[in-house]
Scaffold this active site. Sequence first.
Site, short mmCIF file in Angstrom:
data_model
loop_
_atom_site.label_atom_id
_atom_site.label_comp_id
_atom_site.label_asym_id
_atom_site.label_seq_id
_atom_site.Cartn_x
_atom_site.Cartn_y
_atom_site.Cartn_z
N LYS A 1 0.28 3.38 -2.92
CA LYS A 1 -0.89 4.27 -3.00
C LYS A 1 -0.46 5.75 -3.01
O LYS A 1 -1.15 6.60 -3.55
CB LYS A 1 -1.86 3.98 -1.84
CG LYS A 1 -2.52 2.59 -1.96
CD LYS A 1 -3.39 2.24 -0.75
CE LYS A 1 -4.31 1.06 -0.96
NZ LYS A 1 -3.86 -0.25 -0.62
N SER B 1 0.79 -1.23 0.00
CA SER B 1 0.00 0.00 0.00
C SER B 1 0.82 1.28 0.00
O SER B 1 0.25 2.36 -0.15
CB SER B 1 -0.94 0.02 1.20
OG SER B 1 -2.03 -0.80 0.91
N VAL C 1 1.20 -3.74 3.83
CA VAL C 1 1.16 -5.02 4.54
C VAL C 1 2.40 -5.89 4.31
O VAL C 1 2.55 -6.93 4.94
CB VAL C 1 -0.11 -5.86 4.25
CG1 VAL C 1 -1.35 -5.21 4.83
CG2 VAL C 1 -0.26 -6.14 2.77
N TYR D 1 -4.17 -2.34 -10.18
CA TYR D 1 -3.97 -2.08 -8.74
C TYR D 1 -3.04 -3.13 -8.13
O TYR D 1 -2.12 -2.80 -7.37
CB TYR D 1 -5.34 -2.06 -8.05
CG TYR D 1 -5.28 -2.12 -6.54
CD1 TYR D 1 -4.95 -0.99 -5.79
CD2 TYR D 1 -5.54 -3.31 -5.86
CE1 TYR D 1 -4.88 -1.05 -4.41
CE2 TYR D 1 -5.47 -3.38 -4.49
CZ TYR D 1 -5.14 -2.25 -3.77
OH TYR D 1 -5.06 -2.32 -2.39
N TYR E 1 -4.32 3.52 8.11
CA TYR E 1 -5.66 2.93 8.31
C TYR E 1 -6.24 3.36 9.65
O TYR E 1 -6.16 4.54 10.01
CB TYR E 1 -5.59 1.40 8.19
CG TYR E 1 -4.80 0.94 7.00
CD1 TYR E 1 -5.22 1.30 5.71
CD2 TYR E 1 -3.64 0.20 7.12
CE1 TYR E 1 -4.50 0.92 4.60
CE2 TYR E 1 -2.92 -0.20 6.00
CZ TYR E 1 -3.36 0.16 4.76
OH TYR E 1 -2.65 -0.22 3.66
N1 GLU Z 1 -2.37 -5.37 -1.84
C1 GLU Z 1 -2.93 -5.25 -0.52
C2 GLU Z 1 -4.42 -5.43 -0.61
O1 GLU Z 1 -5.00 -4.86 -1.48
C3 GLU Z 1 -2.59 -3.92 0.03
C4 GLU Z 1 -2.95 -3.77 1.47
C5 GLU Z 1 -1.92 -3.04 2.28
O2 GLU Z 1 -0.74 -3.00 1.97
O3 GLU Z 1 -2.31 -2.50 3.30
O4 GLU Z 1 -5.00 -6.15 0.12
#
Ligand code: GLU
Length: 321
Positions: free
Chosen positions: A78, A75, A270, A202, A252
């Site tokens: 992002k 993420s 993650v 994505y 988050y």
């Molecule tokens: N590729 C992970 C998902 O979409 C990203 C989540 C993350 O890194 O927090 O579940």
Amino acid sequence: MEASLNKGTSDADAPGAVIAEIAEELRFADYRGKVADYIPPLAAVPDTKFGIAVVMADGAVHTAGDAEEAFSIQSISKVFALTLALGAVGDQLWSRVGREPSGSAFNSIVQLETEHGIPRNPFINAGAIVVTDVLLGRLEPREAIGQMLRFVRELAGDDGIVIDEVVAAAESETGFRNRALANYMRAFGNIHGDVERVLGTYFHFCALAMSCRQLALAGRYLMNGGISHGHRVINERRARRINALMMSCGHYDNSGDFAYRIGLPGKSGVGGGILAVAPGTASIAVWSPGLNQSGNSHLGQLALERLVQRTGWSVFEPRSL
Ligand code: GLU
């Protein structure tokens, strides 16, 4: 009194020495969090890994631990996707995604119903899926993935950065929640393109593999008011605003606690990575795969907490002291 004693002012406290000390302290930490297991290749990464890299405003790079080993940035991508989407459509983006912390898990679907398919912010999965759809308004998936790869390579000044196709494929195989999010937003009219094309893109963004050194180098534009190694990437106002979003939404439902403990704009993934920015001072990347309950690196956060305590880099530190 304690805070000023902790501030790094002498040579012994120079960033390189501080991160070497922190890496040494955390090397044998008993509790290391839990490695993500819902994407199989991530589950295979040993929780003993720990790396940290700091790039200073003057260009000096300091590293410690496994800072040269590539990991799945997940993420953290992002942030780069948001930067590209703002470059493509500017503030129009904000009609399709909000700028408020979600207080919910990274893959939560609950708010989307009452908020009519508009995700709270670009740093939760739903928000990043919309951001990806925006990028695909002008590009084919292959082009958008190529653009992202070129962008992070340019930012880091390193052509060795790649996308891990094994991770991308595993994410697609296990991406049931992301599929639900995308389809749900499509029903509200907030995903315009084909859901599978959006998700495929994505997942490739999430599967970028970078080392702490590469990631900290890539974050320079956020430290330097939009400029990365002499090149303007975005304007100063946009850099400030992306940093504000990272501070308020980058972790988050753990974002408030991250701001409280660390006081820096940051974005986690993650895979166990965190990119943090001390504006005007340093771009920092830390990696330790064990996660806390909110999906953020447990030791990564601890390392950043110790770093800001010892350097005084929190944005809430009075600058005149
Ligand atoms: N590729 C992970 C998902 O979409 C990203 C989540 C993350 O890194 O927090 O579940």
